[in-house]
Design an enzyme around this catalytic site. Structure first.
Site, PDB file in Angstrom:
ATOM      1  N   TRP A   1       0.832  -1.201   0.000  1.00  0.00           N
ATOM      2  CA  TRP A   1       0.000   0.000   0.000  1.00  0.00           C
ATOM      3  C   TRP A   1       0.865   1.248   0.000  1.00  0.00           C
ATOM      4  O   TRP A   1       2.070   1.192   0.234  1.00  0.00           O
ATOM      5  CB  TRP A   1      -1.019  -0.007   1.144  1.00  0.00           C
ATOM      6  CG  TRP A   1      -0.497  -0.140   2.569  1.00  0.00           C
ATOM      7  CD1 TRP A   1       0.706  -0.624   2.979  1.00  0.00           C
ATOM      8  CD2 TRP A   1      -1.209   0.209   3.751  1.00  0.00           C
ATOM      9  NE1 TRP A   1       0.796  -0.613   4.352  1.00  0.00           N
ATOM     10  CE2 TRP A   1      -0.369  -0.096   4.857  1.00  0.00           C
ATOM     11  CE3 TRP A   1      -2.445   0.745   4.013  1.00  0.00           C
ATOM     12  CZ2 TRP A   1      -0.744   0.129   6.177  1.00  0.00           C
ATOM     13  CZ3 TRP A   1      -2.814   0.961   5.333  1.00  0.00           C
ATOM     14  CH2 TRP A   1      -1.983   0.659   6.395  1.00  0.00           C
ATOM     15  N   ASN A   2       0.211   2.380  -0.325  1.00  0.00           N
ATOM     16  CA  ASN A   2       0.923   3.643  -0.493  1.00  0.00           C
ATOM     17  C   ASN A   2       0.157   4.778   0.170  1.00  0.00           C
ATOM     18  O   ASN A   2      -1.058   4.705   0.349  1.00  0.00           O
ATOM     19  CB  ASN A   2       1.057   4.002  -1.979  1.00  0.00           C
ATOM     20  CG  ASN A   2       1.783   2.954  -2.783  1.00  0.00           C
ATOM     21  OD1 ASN A   2       2.989   2.797  -2.684  1.00  0.00           O
ATOM     22  ND2 ASN A   2       1.025   2.222  -3.590  1.00  0.00           N
TER      23      ASN A   2
ATOM     24  N   HIS B   1      -7.583  19.036  -7.475  1.00  0.00           N
ATOM     25  CA  HIS B   1      -7.861  19.339  -8.879  1.00  0.00           C
ATOM     26  C   HIS B   1      -6.727  18.827  -9.761  1.00  0.00           C
ATOM     27  O   HIS B   1      -6.142  19.563 -10.558  1.00  0.00           O
ATOM     28  CB  HIS B   1      -8.110  20.843  -9.047  1.00  0.00           C
ATOM     29  CG  HIS B   1      -9.264  21.320  -8.233  1.00  0.00           C
ATOM     30  ND1 HIS B   1     -10.553  21.371  -8.708  1.00  0.00           N
ATOM     31  CD2 HIS B   1      -9.333  21.725  -6.944  1.00  0.00           C
ATOM     32  CE1 HIS B   1     -11.371  21.799  -7.758  1.00  0.00           C
ATOM     33  NE2 HIS B   1     -10.640  22.012  -6.667  1.00  0.00           N
TER      34      HIS B   1
ATOM     35  N   HIS C   1     -10.988  15.316 -12.734  1.00  0.00           N
ATOM     36  CA  HIS C   1     -11.470  15.721 -11.414  1.00  0.00           C
ATOM     37  C   HIS C   1     -12.786  16.474 -11.502  1.00  0.00           C
ATOM     38  O   HIS C   1     -13.212  16.928 -12.564  1.00  0.00           O
ATOM     39  CB  HIS C   1     -10.421  16.545 -10.672  1.00  0.00           C
ATOM     40  CG  HIS C   1     -10.072  17.857 -11.301  1.00  0.00           C
ATOM     41  ND1 HIS C   1      -9.062  18.006 -12.223  1.00  0.00           N
ATOM     42  CD2 HIS C   1     -10.595  19.110 -11.143  1.00  0.00           C
ATOM     43  CE1 HIS C   1      -8.965  19.266 -12.590  1.00  0.00           C
ATOM     44  NE2 HIS C   1      -9.905  19.958 -11.963  1.00  0.00           N
TER      45      HIS C   1
ATOM     46  N   HIS D   1     -15.488  25.681  -4.937  1.00  0.00           N
ATOM     47  CA  HIS D   1     -14.160  25.870  -5.522  1.00  0.00           C
ATOM     48  C   HIS D   1     -13.921  27.320  -5.938  1.00  0.00           C
ATOM     49  O   HIS D   1     -12.786  27.784  -5.950  1.00  0.00           O
ATOM     50  CB  HIS D   1     -14.011  24.942  -6.730  1.00  0.00           C
ATOM     51  CG  HIS D   1     -12.744  25.080  -7.507  1.00  0.00           C
ATOM     52  ND1 HIS D   1     -11.505  25.189  -6.920  1.00  0.00           N
ATOM     53  CD2 HIS D   1     -12.514  25.126  -8.855  1.00  0.00           C
ATOM     54  CE1 HIS D   1     -10.579  25.281  -7.858  1.00  0.00           C
ATOM     55  NE2 HIS D   1     -11.165  25.266  -9.039  1.00  0.00           N
TER      56      HIS D   1
END
Length: 257
Positions: free
Chosen positions: A61-62, A69, A73, A79
């Site tokens: 896993w990471n 954005h 996306h 925003h």
């Protein structure tokens, strides 16, 4: 249940195709570059936690490092300053994440002129031929820009005067925001606005008008060329980030073949 069973059967029999409109997310994914003194997002990266080793013998896993954005996306109303009292990305109702979509193909015009702007007249000519824009649906604006997605310099297409990418005029952005019942606008470029939109009045009109009207944006889409002008159903899956202004998203289209 009969409707859902029919849908599953159509998917299984490939009468409905699932088209992935999402750009793969990796360190080379192009990201928007704002000039000084404005701050910019970080590029996408992973940092490894463990990979079947002493840090974790049976799992890989990471940690993810990215901006809201980056890549394909979703832009939520909050925003932009005009939508600052609107929804954050976690507040977007789930039923709005599945909606009809139409595709307006102006790839030939954008190939001839990277600064091509969609005008109200272009949209009206399209609706005269194909039918009305979908209430509560998406307008997907095809420019062919996804062909550049693996070359950041070509994708951003900037020179000493700034970036040169297709988008919408001020009048068109305002009209779509105020005169249509669209849910939002999706594009193949790095943002919903044209590369030259910093010099428009107001600057970045797609962001200003559409997000200010409570509508949404989708950017860096791919494979719009495979969709019909009308009839697709869009499934957008942003992360429900509390107070988030947007999120990388997996975007799919269901197309009846």
């Amino acid at each position: 249940m009969a409707v859902l069973q029919d849908l599953l059967a159509a998917l299984r029999e490939r009468r409905i195709e699932v088209v992935d409109l999402t750009a793969p997310l990796h360190p080379g994914t192009p990201v928007l570059q704002l000039p000084p003194p404005f701050a910019n997002t970080i590029p996408f990266s992973l940092s490894e936690i463990s990979r079947y080793d002493e840090r974790g013998p049976a799992w890989y896993w990471n940690d993810i490092h990215t901006g809201e954005h980056t890549g394909t996306h979703f832009d939520a109303p909050v925003h932009w300053v005009t939508g600052r009292e609107g929804e954050d990305v976690s507040q977007v109702p789930a039923h709005k994440l599945v909606a009809p979509a139409v595709v307006l193909d102006f790839s030939a015009r954008a190939a001839a002129d990277p600064d091509f702007l969609l005008e109200v007249e272009h949209v009206q000519a399209w609706t005269a031929e194909h039918g009305p824009l979908p209430d509560g649906g998406w307008l997907l604006y095809r420019t062919g820009w996804d062909a550049r997605a693996e070359d950041a310099a070509a994708f951003l297409n900037a020179d000493e005067t700034g970036p040169h990418t297709p988008g919408m005029s001020v009048a068109c952005a305002r009209w779509l925001a105020e005169e249509t019942a669209l849910l939002g606008v999706g594009v193949e470029t790095v943002g919903t606005d044209a590369g030259a939109a910093h010099g428009f009045e107001p600057p970045f009109p797609c962001h200003s008008f559409l997000l200010g009207a409570g509508k949404y944006g989708l950017t860096q889409l791919q494979n719009l060329a495979t969709l019909p002008p009308m009839g697709a159903v869009l499934v957008a899956g942003p992360l429900p980030i509390v107070t988030g202004s947007g999120s990388p998203a997996r975007v799919l289209a269901l197309v009846e073949r």
